[in-house]
Enzyme design. Structure first.
Site, PDB file in Angstrom:
ATOM      1  N   HIS A   1      28.412  69.324  53.070  1.00  0.00           N
ATOM      2  CA  HIS A   1      27.721  68.417  53.993  1.00  0.00           C
ATOM      3  C   HIS A   1      28.710  67.503  54.739  1.00  0.00           C
ATOM      4  CE1 HIS A   1      24.837  65.595  55.608  1.00  0.00           C
ATOM      5  NE2 HIS A   1      25.500  64.625  55.016  1.00  0.00           N
TER       6      HIS A   1
ATOM      7  N   ARG B   1       4.577  54.302  37.574  1.00  0.00           N
ATOM      8  CA  ARG B   1       4.563  53.636  38.885  1.00  0.00           C
ATOM      9  C   ARG B   1       5.798  52.763  39.113  1.00  0.00           C
ATOM     10  NH1 ARG B   1      -0.691  53.194  37.094  1.00  0.00           N
ATOM     11  NH2 ARG B   1      -2.035  54.740  38.079  1.00  0.00           N
TER      12      ARG B   1
ATOM     13  N   GLU C   1      13.824  53.295  58.352  1.00  0.00           N
ATOM     14  CA  GLU C   1      14.314  54.143  59.442  1.00  0.00           C
ATOM     15  C   GLU C   1      13.336  54.293  60.607  1.00  0.00           C
ATOM     16  OE1 GLU C   1      16.453  57.611  58.171  1.00  0.00           O
ATOM     17  OE2 GLU C   1      16.496  58.434  60.181  1.00  0.00           O
TER      18      GLU C   1
ATOM     19  N   LYS D   1      16.806  55.567  49.532  1.00  0.00           N
ATOM     20  CA  LYS D   1      16.111  56.829  49.803  1.00  0.00           C
ATOM     21  C   LYS D   1      16.269  57.727  48.588  1.00  0.00           C
ATOM     22  CE  LYS D   1      16.376  57.594  54.802  1.00  0.00           C
ATOM     23  NZ  LYS D   1      16.896  58.546  55.795  1.00  0.00           N
TER      24      LYS D   1
ATOM     25  N   HIS E   1      25.255  64.046  62.360  1.00  0.00           N
ATOM     26  CA  HIS E   1      24.376  64.793  61.464  1.00  0.00           C
ATOM     27  C   HIS E   1      23.494  65.818  62.177  1.00  0.00           C
ATOM     28  CE1 HIS E   1      25.823  62.028  58.482  1.00  0.00           C
ATOM     29  NE2 HIS E   1      25.069  62.562  57.538  1.00  0.00           N
TER      30      HIS E   1
ATOM     31  N   LYS F   1      26.517  50.057  55.463  1.00  0.00           N
ATOM     32  CA  LYS F   1      25.216  50.712  55.293  1.00  0.00           C
ATOM     33  C   LYS F   1      24.165  49.683  54.904  1.00  0.00           C
ATOM     34  CE  LYS F   1      22.540  54.520  53.536  1.00  0.00           C
ATOM     35  NZ  LYS F   1      22.467  55.790  52.836  1.00  0.00           N
TER      36      LYS F   1
ATOM     37  N   ASN G   1      22.840  58.686  61.359  1.00  0.00           N
ATOM     38  CA  ASN G   1      22.832  60.132  61.598  1.00  0.00           C
ATOM     39  C   ASN G   1      23.939  60.589  62.536  1.00  0.00           C
ATOM     40  OD1 ASN G   1      20.708  60.717  59.918  1.00  0.00           O
ATOM     41  ND2 ASN G   1      19.179  60.286  61.493  1.00  0.00           N
TER      42      ASN G   1
ATOM     43  N   ARG H   1      18.556  52.358  61.807  1.00  0.00           N
ATOM     44  CA  ARG H   1      19.033  53.221  60.722  1.00  0.00           C
ATOM     45  C   ARG H   1      19.361  54.634  61.221  1.00  0.00           C
ATOM     46  NH1 ARG H   1      16.938  53.014  54.406  1.00  0.00           N
ATOM     47  NH2 ARG H   1      18.406  54.538  53.619  1.00  0.00           N
TER      48      ARG H   1
ATOM     49  N   GLU I   1      32.014  60.392  55.580  1.00  0.00           N
ATOM     50  CA  GLU I   1      30.939  59.406  55.752  1.00  0.00           C
ATOM     51  C   GLU I   1      31.533  57.990  55.877  1.00  0.00           C
ATOM     52  OE1 GLU I   1      27.767  60.388  56.142  1.00  0.00           O
ATOM     53  OE2 GLU I   1      27.499  62.265  55.020  1.00  0.00           O
TER      54      GLU I   1
ATOM     55  N   HIS J   1      23.911  69.221  60.660  1.00  0.00           N
ATOM     56  CA  HIS J   1      22.818  69.933  59.992  1.00  0.00           C
ATOM     57  C   HIS J   1      22.636  71.328  60.576  1.00  0.00           C
ATOM     58  CE1 HIS J   1      20.866  65.935  58.539  1.00  0.00           C
ATOM     59  NE2 HIS J   1      21.611  66.473  57.591  1.00  0.00           N
TER      60      HIS J   1
HETATM   61  N1  LIG Z   1      19.581  59.151  49.421  1.00  0.00           N
HETATM   62  C1  LIG Z   1      20.374  59.143  50.472  1.00  0.00           C
HETATM   63  O1  LIG Z   1      20.352  58.229  51.280  1.00  0.00           O
HETATM   64  C2  LIG Z   1      21.341  60.270  50.631  1.00  0.00           C
HETATM   65  C3  LIG Z   1      22.368  60.156  51.574  1.00  0.00           C
HETATM   66  C4  LIG Z   1      23.287  61.192  51.663  1.00  0.00           C
HETATM   67  C5  LIG Z   1      23.168  62.300  50.840  1.00  0.00           C
HETATM   68  N2  LIG Z   1      22.144  62.383  49.954  1.00  0.00           N
HETATM   69  C6  LIG Z   1      22.011  63.547  49.055  1.00  0.00           C
HETATM   70  O2  LIG Z   1      23.147  63.565  48.214  1.00  0.00           O
HETATM   71  C7  LIG Z   1      23.380  64.895  47.796  1.00  0.00           C
HETATM   72  C8  LIG Z   1      24.853  65.184  47.911  1.00  0.00           C
HETATM   73  O3  LIG Z   1      25.555  64.301  47.079  1.00  0.00           O
HETATM   74  P1  LIG Z   1      27.000  64.677  46.503  1.00  0.00           P
HETATM   75  O4  LIG Z   1      27.875  65.115  47.601  1.00  0.00           O
HETATM   76  O5  LIG Z   1      27.409  63.537  45.673  1.00  0.00           O
HETATM   77  O6  LIG Z   1      26.692  65.986  45.673  1.00  0.00           O
HETATM   78  P2  LIG Z   1      26.510  66.333  44.116  1.00  0.00           P
HETATM   79  O7  LIG Z   1      25.709  65.334  43.412  1.00  0.00           O
HETATM   80  O8  LIG Z   1      26.032  67.739  44.102  1.00  0.00           O
HETATM   81  O9  LIG Z   1      27.997  66.286  43.569  1.00  0.00           O
HETATM   82  C9  LIG Z   1      28.950  67.178  44.090  1.00  0.00           C
HETATM   83  C10 LIG Z   1      29.675  67.906  42.955  1.00  0.00           C
HETATM   84  O10 LIG Z   1      30.601  67.019  42.342  1.00  0.00           O
HETATM   85  C11 LIG Z   1      30.439  67.035  40.928  1.00  0.00           C
HETATM   86  N3  LIG Z   1      30.835  65.714  40.450  1.00  0.00           N
HETATM   87  C12 LIG Z   1      30.161  64.555  40.584  1.00  0.00           C
HETATM   88  N4  LIG Z   1      30.906  63.528  40.148  1.00  0.00           N
HETATM   89  C13 LIG Z   1      32.068  64.063  39.701  1.00  0.00           C
HETATM   90  C14 LIG Z   1      33.237  63.514  39.149  1.00  0.00           C
HETATM   91  N5  LIG Z   1      33.405  62.182  39.012  1.00  0.00           N
HETATM   92  N6  LIG Z   1      34.224  64.357  38.793  1.00  0.00           N
HETATM   93  C15 LIG Z   1      34.098  65.708  38.969  1.00  0.00           C
HETATM   94  N7  LIG Z   1      33.026  66.272  39.529  1.00  0.00           N
HETATM   95  C16 LIG Z   1      32.024  65.452  39.878  1.00  0.00           C
HETATM   96  C17 LIG Z   1      29.013  67.400  40.721  1.00  0.00           C
HETATM   97  O11 LIG Z   1      28.815  67.939  39.440  1.00  0.00           O
HETATM   98  C18 LIG Z   1      28.785  68.403  41.832  1.00  0.00           C
HETATM   99  O12 LIG Z   1      29.239  69.660  41.443  1.00  0.00           O
HETATM  100  C19 LIG Z   1      22.501  65.781  48.644  1.00  0.00           C
HETATM  101  O13 LIG Z   1      21.414  66.240  47.870  1.00  0.00           O
HETATM  102  C20 LIG Z   1      22.012  64.870  49.746  1.00  0.00           C
HETATM  103  O14 LIG Z   1      20.723  65.220  50.210  1.00  0.00           O
HETATM  104  C21 LIG Z   1      21.240  61.384  49.840  1.00  0.00           C
HETATM  105 ZN   LIG Z   2      25.529  62.570  55.474  1.00  0.00          ZN
END
Ligand SMILES: NC(=O)c1ccc[n+]([C@@H]2O[C@H](COP(=O)([O-])OP(=O)(O)OC[C@H]3O[C@@H](n4cnc5c(N)ncnc54)[C@H](O)[C@@H]3O)[C@@H](O)[C@H]2O)c1
Ligand SMILES: [Zn+2]
Length: 376
Positions: free
Chosen positions: A272, A127, A243, A149, A254, A233, A251, A247, A191, A258
Site C-alpha cells: 500500500h 457496545r 471525513e 477508523k 491514494h 493527522k 487521500n 480529512r 505516509e 488504489h
Molecule cells: N484505520 C485507518 O485509518 C487506517 C489507515 C491506513 C491503513 N489502514 C489499514 O492498515 C492495514 C495495513 O497496516 P500495516 O501496513 O501495518 O500492515 P500489517 O498489519 O499487515 O503489518 C504488515 C506486516 O508486518 C508485520 N509486522 C508488524 N509489526 C512488526 C514488527 N514490529 N516486526 C516485524 N514484523 C512486523 C505483520 O505481521 C505483517 O506481516 C490495512 O488493512 C489498511 O486498510 C487503516
Molecule cells: Zn495510506
C-alpha cells in the site's frame, strides 16, 4: 539515560474522547503505569498477530509486569486476509469466553490489520470496551492508529464494515520497528512524507535532509518524524473526525495508488505505501501537466521519494496489467466519481494540497498513457 526523557506526547483533542499518543524509543515502558490508572482490575486483553507475538510478546509482558497486570493473548496469522468478518467473530468470542466487560481494555498490538480489527471488536464488545493501540509497524504508528477508523474487509471490498471508535491511549514505540522488514518500513515512510506534502513544507524539507536517519530508526529522528506525523493527522482528524471535508486531504496519492493496488489484485509485490508513493509522485506530475503544480516541485517530490527507495515512476511495470484505460476505469469506481469526473487530491506546490473536486478522467487516462510511454 532514562529513555523516557525523550518521549513526546501528542494530544488528540476530541473533547470527551481526547487521548494521548506517546511516541519514542522505549515508549512502551509507559504502558504499565498508564494502564494501571485506566483499568478497573489488573487484567487486559491483547490482540496480536503471530509475527509480532514471536518478536515482541516479551516486551509487552515486561512493560506491564511491575504494574502487576495480567495479559490474555490472542494471535492471528499475519496479513491483510486476517482482517475478515470471520476472524472478527473469533476475536469477539475469545473476549466473551474470557469474561471481558465494558470496563476492560483490549490492546491492539500489531500493524494496521490488528489495529483496525481490534478497534472494531472493542467498539462492538458490549457496545464498547476500553481500547488501547500499541502499533508495531511504521504505517500503523503514523497513520492507522491515529483517528479512530476501524474496519474489516469483505469479499465485496476492503474496509466496508467498520466504525469510528477512538482509542484511550496510543503508544508508538519506535524500538519495536527494529524487526520490521525494510520494505514495510519504507511503505510506512511514504505516509510520513505525505504529511509534508499535504500542508507542511518545512517538514518535507526536513525529511529530504533526514529521511535516511528516520529509515535507520535513529531514535531522535524516528521520534520526531513519527510525532510530527501523528500531530499532523490528529489536527486534521480533530477538524473533521468523520471525513466530510479536510480529512480527504489524507487521500493524497491514494486515488492513483488504489487504482494500482487494485490493478495488481493486491499482490504483495506492491505494498500500500509503495502504491501511495507512486500515487503522490503521479498526483504532482499530473498537477504539473495540468498547469496546477510547479514542475520543479513535482520533480523534487519524485527525487525525494525515489531517493528513499520508493517507486515513483511506471518504469518496469507490466504494460497490460497497468494499462492506462484499466487504471482510469478503476479510478472511475471511486465511490465519489460522477460522470467521468473524480475528486483528486492535487497540490499547488509542496505543502499546499487541496481537494480538486472534479478531475476529468479522460485527461487522467491520457496522462497515464503518456507516463507509460515515457517509462522504460
Ligand atoms: N484505520 C485507518 O485509518 C487506517 C489507515 C491506513 C491503513 N489502514 C489499514 O492498515 C492495514 C495495513 O497496516 P500495516 O501496513 O501495518 O500492515 P500489517 O498489519 O499487515 O503489518 C504488515 C506486516 O508486518 C508485520 N509486522 C508488524 N509489526 C512488526 C514488527 N514490529 N516486526 C516485524 N514484523 C512486523 C505483520 O505481521 C505483517 O506481516 C490495512 O488493512 C489498511 O486498510 C487503516
Ligand atoms: Zn495510506
Amino acid at each position: 539515560m532514562n529513555p523516557n526523557t525523550s518521549l513526546e506526547t501528542v494530544r488528540v483533542d476530541l473533547g470527551a474522547r481526547a487521548y494521548d499518543i506517546l511516541v519514542g524509543h522505549g515508549a512502551l515502558t509507559e504502558l504499565g503505569p498508564r494502564l494501571s490508572v485506566m483499568l478497573k482490575r489488573p487484567r487486559a486483553f491483547v490482540l496480536t498477530d503471530e509475527t509480532v507475538m514471536r518478536h515482541h510478546k516479551g516486551a509487552l509482558e515486561g512493560a506491564v509486569k511491575t504494574a502487576g497486570i495480567h495479559l490474555d493473548w490472542y494471535s492471528l496469522p499475519p496479513g491483510e486476509k486476517t482482517k475478515s468478518f470471520a476472524n472478527l467473530e473469533g476475536v469477539l468470542d475469545w473476549l466473551l469466553a474470557g469474561g471481558a466487560d465494558r470496563g476492560d481494555t483490549l490492546i491492539a498490538f500489531g500493524g494496521g490489520v490488528i489495529g483496525d480489527m481490534g478497534g472494531l471488536a472493542a467498539s462492538l464488545m458490549k457496545r464498547g470496551m476500553g481500547f488501547v493501540q500499541v502499533p508495531t509497524t511504521l504505517l500503523a504508528q503514523v497513520d492507522s492508529s491515529v483517528g479512530g477508523k476501524t474496519a474489516v474487509n469483505t469479499p465485496r471490498g476492503k474496509n466496508l464494515i467498520g466504525a469510528f471508535y477512538q482509542p484511550r491511549l496510543v503508544i508508538a514505540d519506535t524500538a519495536l520497528l527494529a524487526t520490521l522488514p525494510e520494505r514495510e518500513l519504507k511503505a510506512g515512510y511514504a505516509e510520513i512524507v505525505k504529511y509534508g506534502l499535504i500542508n507542511d513544507a518545512p517538514f518535507f524539507d526536513w525529511l529530504a535532509e533526514n529521511g535516511q536517519k528516520v529509515l535507520a530508526l535513529e531514535p531522535e529522528a524516528a521520534r520526531y518524524a513519527v510525532a510530527r506525523s501523528c500531530a499532523a493527522k490528529a489536527a486534521i482528524v480533530v477538524e473533521d473526525e468523520t471525513e466530510t471535508g479536510v480529512r480527504q486531504l489524507l487521500n493524497l496519492g491514494h486515488t492513483f495508488g488504489h487504482a494500482f493496488e487494485a490493478a495488481n489484485e493486491y499482490r504483495e509485490d506492491l505494498l500500500h505505501g509503495e502504491a501511495v508513493a507512486l500515487g503522490m509522485a503521479l498526483a504532482f506530475r499530473y498537477g504539473a501537466a495540468s498547469g496546477i503544480t510547479p514542475a520543479a516541485d513535482a520533480a523534487r517530490v519524485k527525487q525525494v521519494l525515489g531517493a528513499s527507495g520508493l517507486p515513483v515512476s511506471l518504469n518496469g511495470l507490466d504494460r497490460e496489467r497497468f494499462a492506462a484505460a484499466r487504471l482510469a476505469s478503476l479510478m472511475q469506481q471511486d465511490k465519489k466519481a460522477r460522470a467521468g469526473r473524480v475528486p483528486l487530491i492535487l497540490a499547488r506546490g509542496i505543502g499546499a494540497a487541496y481537494v480538486h473536486p472534479d478531475a476529468d478522467l479522460a485527461s487522467v487516462e491520457r496522462f497515464l498513457a503518456a507516463e507509460l510511454t515515457e517509462a522504460t
